[in-house]
Design a protein around this motif. Structure first.
Motif, PDB file in Angstrom:
ATOM      1  N   SER A  68      16.462  88.481 -38.194  1.00 56.85           N
ATOM      2  CA  SER A  68      17.286  89.211 -39.153  1.00 56.85           C
ATOM      3  C   SER A  68      18.515  89.755 -38.423  1.00 56.85           C
ATOM      4  N   TRP A  69      18.811  91.046 -38.579  1.00 62.69           N
ATOM      5  CA  TRP A  69      19.991  91.629 -37.944  1.00 62.69           C
ATOM      6  C   TRP A  69      19.738  92.067 -36.516  1.00 62.69           C
ATOM      7  N   LYS A  70      18.473  91.998 -36.078  1.00 66.39           N
ATOM      8  CA  LYS A  70      18.126  92.429 -34.726  1.00 66.39           C
ATOM      9  C   LYS A  70      18.172  91.252 -33.751  1.00 66.39           C
ATOM     10  N   ARG A  71      18.348  91.562 -32.487  1.00 70.71           N
ATOM     11  CA  ARG A  71      18.252  90.554 -31.433  1.00 70.71           C
ATOM     12  C   ARG A  71      17.205  91.042 -30.432  1.00 70.71           C
ATOM     13  N   HIS A  72      16.041  90.421 -30.462  1.00 69.48           N
ATOM     14  CA  HIS A  72      14.961  90.803 -29.555  1.00 69.48           C
ATOM     15  C   HIS A  72      15.227  90.218 -28.166  1.00 69.48           C
ATOM     16  N   LEU A  73      15.032  91.018 -27.156  1.00 64.42           N
ATOM     17  CA  LEU A  73      15.111  90.523 -25.782  1.00 64.42           C
ATOM     18  C   LEU A  73      13.712  90.127 -25.335  1.00 64.42           C
ATOM     19  N   ALA A  74      13.592  88.936 -24.787  1.00 71.78           N
ATOM     20  CA  ALA A  74      12.281  88.419 -24.393  1.00 71.78           C
ATOM     21  C   ALA A  74      12.314  87.954 -22.946  1.00 71.78           C
ATOM     22  N   GLU A  75      11.266  88.291 -22.226  1.00 69.83           N
ATOM     23  CA  GLU A  75      11.105  87.816 -20.858  1.00 69.83           C
ATOM     24  C   GLU A  75      10.438  86.447 -20.877  1.00 69.83           C
ATOM     25  N   VAL A  76      10.641  85.681 -19.811  1.00 73.26           N
ATOM     26  CA  VAL A  76      10.057  84.339 -19.719  1.00 73.26           C
ATOM     27  C   VAL A  76       9.245  84.247 -18.432  1.00 73.26           C
ATOM     28  N   TYR A  77       8.009  83.836 -18.564  1.00 71.18           N
ATOM     29  CA  TYR A  77       7.118  83.632 -17.431  1.00 71.18           C
ATOM     30  C   TYR A  77       6.714  82.161 -17.386  1.00 71.18           C
ATOM     31  N   ARG A  78       6.443  81.690 -16.181  1.00 73.74           N
ATOM     32  CA  ARG A  78       6.071  80.274 -16.029  1.00 73.74           C
ATOM     33  C   ARG A  78       4.793  80.154 -15.207  1.00 73.74           C
ATOM     34  N   HIS A  79       3.968  79.214 -15.633  1.00 72.96           N
ATOM     35  CA  HIS A  79       2.770  78.851 -14.876  1.00 72.96           C
ATOM     36  C   HIS A  79       2.808  77.349 -14.657  1.00 72.96           C
TER      37      HIS A  79
END
Length: 488
Positions: free
Chosen positions: A66-77
């Motif tokens: 919607s009008w928000k922008r979520h910040l997301a972290e990225v992890y890798r395995h």
């Protein structure tokens, strides 16, 4: 091909049902064929040990909801197989006890949670500058990915040529939300129509995937036919009939490196189909674990998996007293609806020595159960594929199943003139189930016939190595159709 496999649960990080195993095993089988395969999943609440096994990337995703922008972290395995698992970290949305809900019901913000996850999968591909050939979406939680590929991301240089496959593991769960959540999707109201996401006044995530995907698949041939009917189509039969030329069926597999009684370290004794006799030691160990009485050689029957109506637990709990009259001992391991936890607990208390009960899921114990029991009972109302009956076959356990979905496709009924691998019944009734269990018990009382059943069961091949080439064909067809769509 570069394949991105999208699933909300992936073993060993999160397991709710069989999809977690599929999301672990199938990508590895595809990688073994030479494909570049990544898996993208939300990062759940993890143990400290599992956290330490993850690499946190410098990448931070900005995911519009919607009008928000979520910040997301990225992890890798990094898997030894070459498969890379990417976990999308968002503490507020996914650091929770349950994946879909808690003891009080589904989470109220599930629409926002899985809109975020679907867009995060695409934002990850853009941010990493991947040229993905196929996005393989699984069930309703990823149903918006094929929609976004054809709409909001259609002009993106990284994604414009990508194809999508929507795999239905269970049509019973569709991701339906009230229409006021539509702005969260970022899509215009022109997509809230019966030809797109609208379903009886609600948004339906899975319907979006079925309408917009280049190809659709489900997890057994019988289920692919069943979902075209009003009985099991769950309101989607019209959509699926309209796109049946794009509907494929592939029976799930199991990992025979993990599920192999010949070298399973968890067992009291190892065995194979050429000499299944050491299985008797596994049976003895399991009965000791649960304190079960042998009672002159009663067959030992297992029920493993979700304890819910769909799995036929109402038949099992209502017919338990008659199980014991037929001359069977039971082991039940699983979790699900609370009233079944209570009912089974009361039955176990009333019948010590006849019913062993574990509420929960323990993977090590699951192996020991498969090695120690004689039969597996799966009386499902419907069963898209089922995994436990294939595990049972590998361990020389004879399945007694209802003739539906993947159970119909993977078990051959033992009857006069047919050398089967198990026993099947069709009517969803207690009488039909008990009669079939009695038929199985009669075969059990004939050792030569039973040994033949066990050995035929163990000879079946439901490995992912046999399954993966079929997905290659579906991916190629999806790419061909996506190319035609781009040129049109």
């Amino acid at each position: 091909m570069h394949v991105l496999f999208l699933a909300p649960e992936v073993w060993p990080f999160k397991r709710v049902g069989g999809l977690a195993e599929v999301a672990y095993d199938l990508p590895r089988a595809l990688a073994a064929l030479g494909h570049k395969v990544g898996v993208v999943t939300p990062k759940p609440r993890l143990s400290q040990e599992m956290e330490q096994g993850l690499e946190r990337l410098d990448t931070v995703l900005e995911v519009p909801v919607s009008w928000k922008r979520h910040l997301a972290e990225v992890y890798r395995h990094q898997e030894p197989s070459g498969v890379e698992v990417y976990l999308i970290g968002h503490e507020h949305l996914f650091d929770r006890e349950g994946l879909y809900g808690n003891a009080y019901g589904d989470y109220e913000d599930n629409a926002e949670r899985f809109i975020f996850y679907s867009r995060a999968c695409l934002e990850l591909a853009r941010t990493m500058d991947w040229r993905v050939d196929v996005f393989h979406a699984n069930d309703w939680t990823t149903g918006l990915v094929p929609v976004y590929l054809r709409t909001l991301y259609a002009g993106d240089p990284c994604l414009k040529d990508a194809a999508s496959l929507m795999t239905v593991h269970n049509l019973g769960n569709q991701g339906q939300f009230w229409h006021y959540d539509m702005p969260l999707t970022g899509l215009g109201w022109e997509y809230f129509v019966p030809e797109a996401l609208e379903f009886y006044g609600q948004i339906n995530f899975l319907k979006g995937g079925l309408v917009f995907a280049d190809m659709i698949s489900t997890v057994s041939h019988t289920y692919a036919q069943e979902i075209l009917t009003p009985e099991l189509g769950r309101g989607m039969e019209g959509v699926l009939m309209a796109r049946r030329d794009r509907l494929a069926a592939v029976v799930n597999g199991i990992d025979y490196q993990v599920w192999n009684p010949a070298d399973d370290y968890r067992l009291a004794a190892n065995y194979d189909r050429h000499d299944p006799s050491p299985k008797a030691r596994c049976r003895q160990e399991l009965m000791g674990h649960y304190g079960l009485e042998d009672g002159g050689g009663r067959p030992l029957v297992a029920v493993v998996g979700r304890l819910e109506d769909r799995k036929g637990l109402d038949l099992i709990t209502a017919g338990m007293e008659r199980f014991f009259e037929v001359g069977l001992n039971l082991v039940v391991m699983g979790y699900g609806e609370d009233h079944y936890h209570v009912a089974l607990g009361e039955l176990a208390a009333r019948h010590p020595g006849r019913l062993g009960l574990t509420i929960g899921f323990d993977i090590d114990l699951a192996h020991r159960i498969m090695a120690g029991v004689d039969m597996l009972l799966v009386p499902s109302r419907y069963e898209p594929c089922g995994i436990h009956q294939m595990q049972a076959l590998r361990y020389g356990v004879v399945p007694v199943v209802r003739d539906t979905g993947g159970l119909a496709d993977t078990v051959v009924d033992q009857r006069p003139g047919v050398e089967g691998t198990g026993f099947k019944f069709e009517p969803f009734t207690m009488e039909a189930m008990l009669q079939t269990l009695d038929r199985a018990k009669q075969a059990y009382d004939r050792p030569q016939e039973w040994r033949g059943l066990m050995q035929r069961a163990m000879a079946q091949d439901f490995s992912w190595q046999a399954v993966a080439p079929r997905y290659e064909e579906i991916y190629r067809k999806a790419l061909e159709l996506a190319g035609q769509r781009q040129r049109a």
